[in-house]
Design an enzyme around this catalytic site. Structure first.
Site, PDB file in Angstrom:
ATOM      1  N   ASN A 228      -9.233  -0.833   7.969  1.00 33.57           N
ATOM      2  CA  ASN A 228      -9.321  -1.394   6.628  1.00 33.57           C
ATOM      3  C   ASN A 228     -10.465  -0.668   5.910  1.00 33.57           C
ATOM      4  OD1 ASN A 228     -10.212  -2.992   4.415  1.00 33.57           O
ATOM      5  ND2 ASN A 228      -9.156  -4.749   5.301  1.00 33.57           N
TER       6      ASN A 228
ATOM      7  N   CYS B 140      -4.547   2.744 -10.183  1.00 34.59           N
ATOM      8  CA  CYS B 140      -3.188   2.831 -10.726  1.00 34.59           C
ATOM      9  C   CYS B 140      -2.757   1.471 -11.293  1.00 34.59           C
ATOM     10  CB  CYS B 140      -2.205   3.333  -9.682  1.00 34.59           C
ATOM     11  SG  CYS B 140      -2.134   2.308  -8.212  1.00 34.59           S
TER      12      CYS B 140
HETATM   13  N1  SAH Z   1      -3.469   8.505  -1.491  1.00 35.02           N
HETATM   14  C1  SAH Z   1      -2.058   8.399  -1.181  1.00 35.02           C
HETATM   15  C2  SAH Z   1      -1.405   7.180  -1.759  1.00 35.02           C
HETATM   16  C3  SAH Z   1      -2.094   5.880  -1.423  1.00 35.02           C
HETATM   17  S1  SAH Z   1      -1.087   4.462  -1.521  1.00 35.02           S
HETATM   18  C4  SAH Z   1      -1.348   9.663  -1.627  1.00 35.02           C
HETATM   19  O1  SAH Z   1      -1.951  10.521  -2.262  1.00 35.02           O
HETATM   20  O2  SAH Z   1      -0.168   9.812  -1.308  1.00 35.02           O
HETATM   21  C5  SAH Z   1      -2.135   3.229  -0.931  1.00 35.02           C
HETATM   22  C6  SAH Z   1      -2.288   3.194   0.594  1.00 35.02           C
HETATM   23  O3  SAH Z   1      -3.353   2.276   0.847  1.00 35.02           O
HETATM   24  C7  SAH Z   1      -1.089   2.668   1.368  1.00 35.02           C
HETATM   25  O4  SAH Z   1      -0.718   3.626   2.327  1.00 35.02           O
HETATM   26  C8  SAH Z   1      -1.602   1.393   2.070  1.00 35.02           C
HETATM   27  O5  SAH Z   1      -1.144   1.262   3.410  1.00 35.02           O
HETATM   28  C9  SAH Z   1      -3.086   1.601   2.069  1.00 35.02           C
HETATM   29  N2  SAH Z   1      -3.936   0.401   2.053  1.00 35.02           N
HETATM   30  C10 SAH Z   1      -3.809  -0.709   1.313  1.00 35.02           C
HETATM   31  N3  SAH Z   1      -4.855  -1.549   1.503  1.00 35.02           N
HETATM   32  C11 SAH Z   1      -5.679  -0.929   2.408  1.00 35.02           C
HETATM   33  C12 SAH Z   1      -6.943  -1.263   3.008  1.00 35.02           C
HETATM   34  N4  SAH Z   1      -7.575  -2.395   2.699  1.00 35.02           N
HETATM   35  N5  SAH Z   1      -7.483  -0.376   3.856  1.00 35.02           N
HETATM   36  C13 SAH Z   1      -6.863   0.790   4.163  1.00 35.02           C
HETATM   37  N6  SAH Z   1      -5.686   1.159   3.614  1.00 35.02           N
HETATM   38  C14 SAH Z   1      -5.103   0.317   2.750  1.00 35.02           C
END
Ligand code: SAH
Length: 387
Positions: free
Chosen positions: A269, A330
Site C-alpha cells: 500500500n 485524474c
Molecule cells: N501509473 C499507471 C496507472 C496507475 S492506475 C500507469 O501509468 O499505467 C492506479 C493503480 O494504483 C492501480 O494499479 C491500483 O491497483 C493501484 N492502487 C490503488 N490504491 C493503491 C494503494 N493504496 N497503494 C498502492 N497501489 C494502489
C-alpha cells in the site's frame, strides 16, 4: 415522424452556450423511444439541434449537432473517420492510442481505443449503445481490424439501464495483445485490464518524465509498470509499487520482457510504504505519483484532498535536493487550481521548496473540448525540489 424532445428556456441557453449535456430538469416534453436520435426543440418549438436521448440517465440529451443540421448514422461514421485521421496525423510513437475520446470528438459517450490490430469500444449511453452496429461497421471499413472487443463493463452503464458486458463483436481477441509505447513493449489483457487495458492517457507524461529522470526512481501506483519501465531507460534503479498482486506480476513480466532487470516491483500500500521509506531514511532522485481517482464524486473531495496531500508531502520528503516529482490527479472533481493548492500545502508541511517545471495534462489523443470542463480530468505537474 421524427422523435422529438422539447427543452426549457434554460436548456436552450445551455445548448447555445455549447455544452453537449442537457439534464432531466431542463426537459419539457418527450416523444421518443430510449436511445433514439431525436430532434431537439426549444420552448417556442424551434429546432435547435439533434441529440442522443436517454430515458434513464440524469443526462437526458447528448447533443450531436446544433441548429438544423440533421444527425444520422452517416454523421457518426464520418466523425469516427475524422477522429481516426486526427490520431494518425499526430504520428504518435506508439501502437496503442485512443481513436475516439467521446465528447471531444463530438461523439458523446463513445470511446474507441486501438491496440495494434485490435480495437476496444465502449458505448456508455443508451443512444450510443444503439449505434454500436454502425460503429463496428465503420471501424471494419476504415481499419480492417483483426478483432473488435466491446469493453462495456464500466459501472456508469448502470445509470443508463444498460447491462455490463464484455463481448467480441468482430474477428477474435487473443488473451494478450502486444503493443509498443516508445521503447516499451507491453502484453495487454484487453478483456480484464483496467480501463481498456492500458492507461493510454499517460503516454506523453511518461515520455516527458524521461527528460528529468535519473538515479534512483520510485514509481507509486504503477499498475503494469507504465512509468517504471520508461524510467528504467534513464535511471540506475527503479522501484515500482502497487497494492494489487496481479499488477505486480504484470510489472515483473513486462520488466523481463523488456530486458530491464533493474526494475523491482513490490506489492504494498503506497500510503504505508511511503511512511516506511521515510522512517528508513531512504532518498530518491525521481518519484512518480499516479494514484487512482481519489475523488470519484463531489462528496469525496475533502477526503481526496487529504489523500493527495499525504502522498505528495511524503514524496517531497523522500526526494533528494535537485530531484524530480511527477505528480498526477485524474479526479475531474479536483481542478487544476485545487490540485495546485494541494501541492502548495504539501510543500509547506514538508518544508520542501519545489518549483513547477512543467504543467501537463492527458495525451493529445485525449483532447479537451473547450467549454466542457468534464473533458479536462488529468493534471500532471513535474516538480523539482530546489534544496
Ligand atoms: N501509473 C499507471 C496507472 C496507475 S492506475 C500507469 O501509468 O499505467 C492506479 C493503480 O494504483 C492501480 O494499479 C491500483 O491497483 C493501484 N492502487 C490503488 N490504491 C493503491 C494503494 N493504496 N497503494 C498502492 N497501489 C494502489
Amino acid at each position: 415522424m421524427p422523435s422529438t424532445v422539447v427543452v426549457s428556456a434554460r436548456g436552450e441557453q445551455r445548448i447555445r452556450a455549447g455544452h453537449p449535456w442537457i439534464y432531466r430538469a431542463d426537459i419539457a416534453a418527450v416523444d421518443a423511444t430510449p436511445g433514439a436520435i431525436v430532434e431537439v426543440r426549444g420552448p417556442r418549438e424551434r429546432t435547435i439541434g439533434h441529440a442522443l436521448f436517454s430515458d434513464q440517465s440524469q443526462i437526458t440529451l447528448r447533443m450531436l449537432t446544433t441548429g438544423t443540421t440533421p444527425a444520422d448514422e452517416g454523421l457518426i461514421a464520418a466523425r469516427i473517420a475524422q477522429a481516426l485521421r486526427f490520431r494518425e496525423a499526430l504520428a504518435l510513437d506508439a501502437t496503442a492510442y485512443r481513436v475516439v475520446h467521446g465528447e471531444a470528438d463530438l461523439l458523446p459517450s463513445l470511446v474507441i481505443d486501438r491496440y495494434g490490430d485490435y480495437l476496444v469500444v465502449q458505448t456508455l449511453s443508451q443512444g450510443m449503445d444503439r449505434l454500436l452496429p454502425v460503429v463496428v461497421r465503420t471501424l471494419v471499413d476504415l481499419l480492417q481490424p483483426a478483432g473488435i472487443l466491446a469493453r462495456n463493463d464500466p459501472k456508469v452503464r448502470g445509470l443508463e439501464g444498460l447491462d455490463q458486458v464484455v463481448e467480441v463483436l468482430h474477428g477474435s481477441i487473443p488473451d494478450t495483445v502486444d503493443v509498443r509505447e516508445g521503447p516499451t513493449q507491453f502484453a495487454v489483457d484487453l478483456r480484464h485490464g483496467q480501463k481498456t487495458g492500458l492507461f493510454l492517457d499517460q503516454r506523453e507524461n511518461r515520455e516527458a518524465a524521461t527528460r528529468y529522470a535519473t538515479g534512483r526512481a520510485l514509481d507509486c501506483f504503477s499498475y503494469n509498470g507504465g512509468f517504471a519501465l520508461r524510467l528504467a531507460h534513464t535511471c540506475d534503479q527503479v522501484e515500482a509499487l502497487d497494492v494489487s498482486a496481479d499488477a505486480v506480476a504484470r510489472i515483473r513480466a513486462n520488466a523481463e520482457r523488456n530486458g530491464l532487470p533493474h526494475v523491482h516491483a513490490r506489492e504494498v500500500n503506497v500510503f504505508d510504504e511511503l511512511r516506511r521509506l521515510e522512517r528508513a531514511g531512504e532518498q530518491y532522485d525521481t518519484i512518480v505519483l499516479d494514484p487512482p481517482a481519489f475523488a470519484k464524486n463531489k462528496a469525496s473531495v475533502t477526503n481526496a484532498l487529504a489523500g493527495y496531500k499525504e502522498i505528495n508531502l511524503r514524496a517531497m520528503r523522500l526526494l533528494r535536493p535537485g530531484g524530480y516529482l511527477l505528480t498526477c490527479s485524474c479526479s475531474y472533481n479536483i481542478d487544476e487550481a485545487l490540485f495546485g493548492e494541494v501541492v502548495h500545502q504539501a510543500s509547506i508541511d514538508s518544508h520542501t521548496p519545489v518549483t513547477i517545471v512543467e504543467k501537463r495534462t492527458q495525451g493529445r489523443d485525449h483532447p479537451v473540448l473547450v467549454g466542457v470542463p468534464e473533458t479536462y480530468y488529468l493534471k500532471c505537474f513535474i516538480l523539482r525540489r530546489v534544496e
